[in-house]
Design a protein around this motif. Sequence first.
Motif, mmCIF file in Angstrom:
data_model
loop_
_atom_site.group_PDB
_atom_site.id
_atom_site.type_symbol
_atom_site.label_atom_id
_atom_site.label_comp_id
_atom_site.label_asym_id
_atom_site.label_seq_id
_atom_site.Cartn_x
_atom_site.Cartn_y
_atom_site.Cartn_z
ATOM 1 N N TYR A 45 0.857 -1.181 0.000
ATOM 2 C CA TYR A 45 0.000 0.000 0.000
ATOM 3 C C TYR A 45 0.893 1.230 0.000
ATOM 4 O O TYR A 45 1.742 1.379 0.870
ATOM 5 C CB TYR A 45 -0.952 0.011 1.213
ATOM 6 N N VAL A 57 -4.129 5.223 4.892
ATOM 7 C CA VAL A 57 -3.504 3.933 5.208
ATOM 8 C C VAL A 57 -4.338 3.194 6.256
ATOM 9 O O VAL A 57 -4.592 1.992 6.133
ATOM 10 C CB VAL A 57 -2.044 4.130 5.694
ATOM 11 N N SER A 86 -5.410 0.096 3.964
ATOM 12 C CA SER A 86 -4.385 -0.949 3.907
ATOM 13 C C SER A 86 -4.957 -2.231 4.505
ATOM 14 O O SER A 86 -5.940 -2.194 5.242
ATOM 15 C CB SER A 86 -3.142 -0.523 4.698
ATOM 16 N N ASN A 145 0.136 -6.135 4.718
ATOM 17 C CA ASN A 145 0.668 -5.316 3.618
ATOM 18 C C ASN A 145 1.994 -4.673 4.015
ATOM 19 O O ASN A 145 2.242 -4.393 5.180
ATOM 20 C CB ASN A 145 -0.291 -4.161 3.278
ATOM 21 N N TRP A 183 3.869 -1.201 3.711
ATOM 22 C CA TRP A 183 3.450 0.187 3.499
ATOM 23 C C TRP A 183 4.636 0.988 2.956
ATOM 24 O O TRP A 183 5.691 1.026 3.587
ATOM 25 C CB TRP A 183 2.938 0.759 4.812
ATOM 26 N N LEU A 203 0.336 -4.345 9.774
ATOM 27 C CA LEU A 203 1.076 -4.334 8.509
ATOM 28 C C LEU A 203 2.349 -5.146 8.692
ATOM 29 O O LEU A 203 2.871 -5.268 9.803
ATOM 30 C CB LEU A 203 1.406 -2.891 8.103
#
Lengths: 150, 113
Positions: free
Chosen positions: B29, B37, B41, B45, B47, B65
């Motif tokens: 993302y 975010v 997201s 993920n 970032w 994340l």
Amino acid sequence: MTMNNENELSQRFEIVGGDFSKAGKTSTSIKEILQEIGIDSSIVVRAAIASYEAEMNVVMYAQRGVLTLNITPMKLHLKLDDEGPGIEDIDTAMQEGFSTATEEMREMGFGAGMGLPNIKKNADKFEISSTPGQGTSLRITICLDKKGRK
Amino acid sequence: MKLRKIIEKLQLKVLTGQENLEAEVTGGYTSDLLSDVIANSKNGNLWITLQTHQNIIAVAKLKDLSGIIIVNKREPDGDTLQKAKEENVLLLGSEEKAFDVSGKLYGLIGSKD
């Protein structure tokens, strides 16, 4: 954390306005509590997003605020009351993209005008009230149906 | 694809959190807006951002994340590193621009959304 005999859980968090070093602490604690008690992960994500945005609004704009998490077998409530400048025009503040953030906050990636809309999107029920010059109150409800708990 | 492999392919510098490199990355993302975010997201993920201040750590933690890639040779602030260590968040650095990092990551794992 307090648990009464009707299977309700409640926890109060104090948020200090302007303190970016602790920003995110309250919403992270809320997420951890919900995970610990076995709330479904899709509900945990929604509550985490709503509480993060509520917390950041206090950090960015208010002097202080109290966020209370309350969970009953059927519902999750987040109640926020802050002492701060309040919001003059709530309809405008609810529009995606509208923000009163300073240039400095925008450079940090805040002030996208997504905070209140994000809260509303993740809530089953959302109420906002404000008295300019005094503060803002949010009432957020997320329903816990049969899937709400693992 | 595992973090370890992505770090190697994208030539990323591991700044904090090297103990959890076996985690599986679910996608990427790319954004510098924190609310974006937070809203969009997905769990696992990576970032990609140019933000270096400490508030990025809470965002990564809150959305589970798999890590943060700070682009364009930017250095995270001291308190960002400190917070990342405390919260066990993986911070990575890249010498490349967000566009290039995103393109290469997409080339490796595609988009899962």
